[in-house]
Write an enzyme that holds these catalytic residues in place. Structure first.
Site, PDB file in Angstrom:
ATOM      1  N   ASP A  82      -6.061  37.691 -53.515  1.00  0.00           N
ATOM      2  CA  ASP A  82      -6.135  36.846 -52.116  1.00  0.00           C
ATOM      3  C   ASP A  82      -6.098  38.142 -50.650  1.00  0.00           C
ATOM      4  OD1 ASP A  82      -6.588  34.491 -52.221  1.00  0.00           O
ATOM      5  OD2 ASP A  82      -4.792  33.554 -51.111  1.00  0.00           O
ATOM      6  N   GLU A 116      -1.858  35.245 -41.310  1.00  0.00           N
ATOM      7  CA  GLU A 116      -1.555  34.934 -42.710  1.00  0.00           C
ATOM      8  C   GLU A 116      -2.072  36.736 -43.855  1.00  0.00           C
ATOM      9  OE1 GLU A 116      -3.994  31.803 -43.706  1.00  0.00           O
ATOM     10  OE2 GLU A 116      -5.318  32.433 -45.789  1.00  0.00           O
ATOM     11  N   GLU A 172      -9.845  25.610 -47.280  1.00  0.00           N
ATOM     12  CA  GLU A 172      -8.390  25.593 -47.172  1.00  0.00           C
ATOM     13  C   GLU A 172      -7.896  23.852 -48.283  1.00  0.00           C
ATOM     14  OE1 GLU A 172      -7.411  27.505 -45.746  1.00  0.00           O
ATOM     15  OE2 GLU A 172      -8.746  27.746 -43.319  1.00  0.00           O
ATOM     16  N   GLU A 190     -13.626  28.423 -56.934  1.00  0.00           N
ATOM     17  CA  GLU A 190     -11.635  28.912 -57.369  1.00  0.00           C
ATOM     18  C   GLU A 190     -11.253  28.435 -58.369  1.00  0.00           C
ATOM     19  OE1 GLU A 190      -9.677  28.592 -55.039  1.00  0.00           O
ATOM     20  OE2 GLU A 190     -11.270  28.911 -53.232  1.00  0.00           O
TER      21      GLU A 190
END
Ligand code: NSP
Length: 230
Positions: free
Chosen positions: A55, A97, A149, A219
């Site tokens: 990620d 992040e 998101e 995803e």
């Protein structure tokens, strides 16, 4: 009846119409077995570490994509001042992040510099790169942005709900995307897509819907990739 008219008749946004129509796919992406294992406390930490490292690479590619949405907002939005404000907020939080991923990687003893993207991640990053093309309409890129998101918010907030047994060491990760502020930011993105959809052509709406579906597939493949790494 066109979906646009259905949305208008039911007085719901286009995004809600799509989410109702593709409910199963949305659930598939936000209630993946890996997320279930986080929620019930049986998460395999090797899978979690794979997710973290992959990620990090994804988020590094996500920044240039968000920047491209910002450029499109400036050129194509009918309320660019508002949209630029919302998208810039997302852009700014990405720096934080990336630092967070580095800190977490240290905590878990992961070497990010030695991590190479796995196939599912490469596919997802390639998808983001294609969306950066200037021929891609604002509403299409914005739909992808909102969906990407929102899937994380839905997924991780579920792991923090009452009754969940999410392990302490993973809770901070869940809170990062599962918190209420992030949820409000997702809602702002959703409002932009809904507003743009009112003026979009049928062809643009079709493309945006297909992009949403592709995000949901990517995803699932991303979680599958981490889940399979045990
Ligand atoms: C794969 C994936 N999807 C979504 C997000 C949320 N930006 C993320 N960090 N990584």
């Amino acid at each position: 009846m066109q979906e646009k008219e259905v949305a208008e008749e039911k007085k719901i946004g286009m995004t809600e119409t799509w989410l109702r129509k593709h409910r199963l796919q949305f659930i598939g992406a936000t209630r993946h077995p890996m997320l279930k294992s986080i929620r019930d406390g049986t998460i395999n930490l090797a899978s979690f570490k794979t997710w973290l490292a992959q990620d990090y690479l994804f988020v590094r590619a996500f920044g240039p994509f968000v920047a491209s949405v910002l450029t499109k907002a400036r050129k194509e939005s009918d309320d660019s001042a508002h949209d630029i404000e919302v998208i810039s907020r997302g852009m700014a939080s990405l720096e934080d992040e990336i630092l967070w991923f580095k800190k977490e990687a240290d905590k878990w003893g992961i070497s990010l510099s030695n991590t190479v993207p796995q196939q599912a991640n490469t596919n997802y990053i390639g998808f983001l790169e294609n969306l950066r093309n200037e021929n891609v309409e604002y509403i299409v890129a914005m739909t992808a942005f909102w969906a990407i998101e929102t899937v994380y918010h839905e997924s991780f907030s579920h792991c923090l709900e009452e009754g969940s047994k999410t392990p302490e060491e993973v809770k901070e990760t869940c809170a990062r995307w599962g918190n209420e502020g992030f949820g409000q930011y997702c809602q702002s993105l959703q409002n932009i897509v809904n507003r743009c959809s009112q003026k979009a052509s049928d062809d643009e709406l079709k493309q945006a819907e297909l992009v949403l579906l592709r995000v949901l597939e990517l995803e699932v493949e991303f979680w599958n990739m981490c889940y399979a790494s045990v």
